[in-house]
Design an enzyme around this catalytic site. Structure first.
Site, PDB file in Angstrom:
ATOM      1  N   ASP A  18      -2.422  -1.728  10.419  1.00 54.66           N
ATOM      2  CA  ASP A  18      -2.647  -1.599   8.978  1.00 54.66           C
ATOM      3  C   ASP A  18      -3.323  -2.810   8.358  1.00 54.66           C
ATOM      4  OD1 ASP A  18      -1.411   0.843   9.128  1.00 54.66           O
ATOM      5  OD2 ASP A  18       0.464   0.198   8.196  1.00 54.66           O
TER       6      ASP A  18
ATOM      7  N   LYS B  23       0.845  -1.197   0.000  1.00 56.08           N
ATOM      8  CA  LYS B  23       0.000   0.000   0.000  1.00 56.08           C
ATOM      9  C   LYS B  23       0.879   1.244   0.000  1.00 56.08           C
ATOM     10  CE  LYS B  23       0.995   1.250   4.426  1.00 56.08           C
ATOM     11  NZ  LYS B  23       1.678   2.520   4.805  1.00 56.08           N
TER      12      LYS B  23
END
Length: 356
Positions: free
Chosen positions: A192, A64
């Site tokens: 996350d 990401k």
């Protein structure tokens, strides 16, 4: 030996594609719901029905970037509240997962990358244990993690591995958990991990575990470049160097998020909204990181250049106009790795696909 980690290079055991790395070629496979199921090799060659309760799987574990990252406050528990717009990208790792027989009492885990822990502290093993704990299953697994993502890169590689393991284990168990349940449980593992259970674009708050999915900001295939210095930075060291007086005053909910969601493509969002509150402390810890960002901002063709997460990766939206010169200027440095990749998203019932 000078190393340019372009998508056209590979490790000895990996085959390369136009946009990344894939695992070893294995015959007798099919793909269902974004998952490659590998049929067990038998003495005879009679076709067998693919059964998700008995067959192995190969899953792509994406990375990401943070299109903006605001640090809101330090919490009483020592963590920080943040607000960030996450986007999945097509550079990542490969997780091979297969169920062990009923006599197994422990998971088996292997990883090709030196330094990755292979004991119970590894996020993949913790994710598998969490799925057993929450579902009541007694299924154990053999996991082989083929890593390409560097450590301390700010790309969420380890968190993605955990989310991928959760998804894969759930498939192989026969889907005892809903996606909403896995999203809820993932916060027990790390901040996350929740994002990687989204469809690839999400606004995350709290420690990062409170997720609001959004529509894709750009079409899948939008190019970007990741430049990763060999030097790493731990997240605690960056937060230790954080000066709260330097934090941006732009409101994430009222200003930053609408700027991205309402723009005609993230490349057209004004530069002042590309904010990462962790850049100043990271640049204090590693001054050459700030210098690298300035160099990359001068490359024609890159629309926006910013550090991802707590670093040390720098992402560059767009493509260099003179790729050969870019590779000469940056790809031949012993101190850097360069990865060309793209934005990706997934459909509701499928896992992420490695770009072809």
């Amino acid at each position: 030996m000078k190393f340019l980690a372009l998508v056209l290079s590979s490790l000895p055991f990996l085959a390369s594609t136009a946009h990344g790395f894939i695992g070893p070629h294995v015959p007798l496979s099919n793909t269902r719901n974004g998952v490659t199921f590998l049929q067990s090799t038998a003495e005879n060659t009679k076709e067998s029905t693919v059964d998700s309760s008995t067959d192995s799987m190969v899953l792509f574990s994406p990375c990401k970037i943070n299109l903006f990252l605001r640090i809101i406050r330090k919490r009483e528990d020592g963590f920080h509240d943040l607000a960030s717009l996450f986007q999945a990208i097509g550079f990542g790792d490969t997780l091979e997962l297969s169920p062990l027989d009923d006599s197994a009492k422990n998971d088996e885990f292997e990883c090709n990358m030196e330094g990755v822990p292979t004991d119970s502290s590894n996020l993949v093993l913790r994710a598998l244990e969490l799925m057993r704990e929450k579902t009541g299953s007694q299924q154990y697994f053999k996991a082989n993690l083929i890593k390409q993502v560097p450590a301390q890169a700010g790309l969420g590689g380890g968190s993605a591995n955990a989310a991928t393991a959760m998804w894969g284990a759930n498939e192989l168990m026969g889907n005892p958990a809903s996606l909403d349940q896995m999203i809820e449980w993932s916060g027990d593992l790390g901040s996350d991990i929740t994002f990687f259970l989204s469809q690839g674009t999400a606004y995350c708050t709290g420690r990062g575990e409170i997720m609001t999915p959004t529509d894709p900001l750009l079409e899948a295939g939008t190019p970007l470049c990741i430049v990763k210095p060999n030097v790493g930075l731990s997240t605690p060291s960056v937060f230790k160097a954080l000066d709260y007086d330097e934090l941006s005053q732009l409101d994430a909910d009222e200003v930053l998020l609408p700027a991205f969601l309402n723009a005609d493509g993230v490349e057209n969002v004004p530069a002042e909204y590309y904010i990462n509150d962790l850049e100043p402390p990271a640049f204090r810890c590693v001054p050459e990181l700030g210098e690298l960002r300035k160099e990359l901002q001068k490359v024609k063709g890159f629309k926006h250049v910013m550090m991802s997460g707590s670093g040390t990766s720098i992402f560059c939206l767009g493509e260099p106009e003179d790729r050969a010169q870019f590779e000469k200027d940056f790809g031949t440095r012993d101190s850097l790795k360069v990865f060309f990749t793209e934005f990706i998203n997934r459909s509701e019932r499928e896992w992420f696909q490695r770009p072809q």
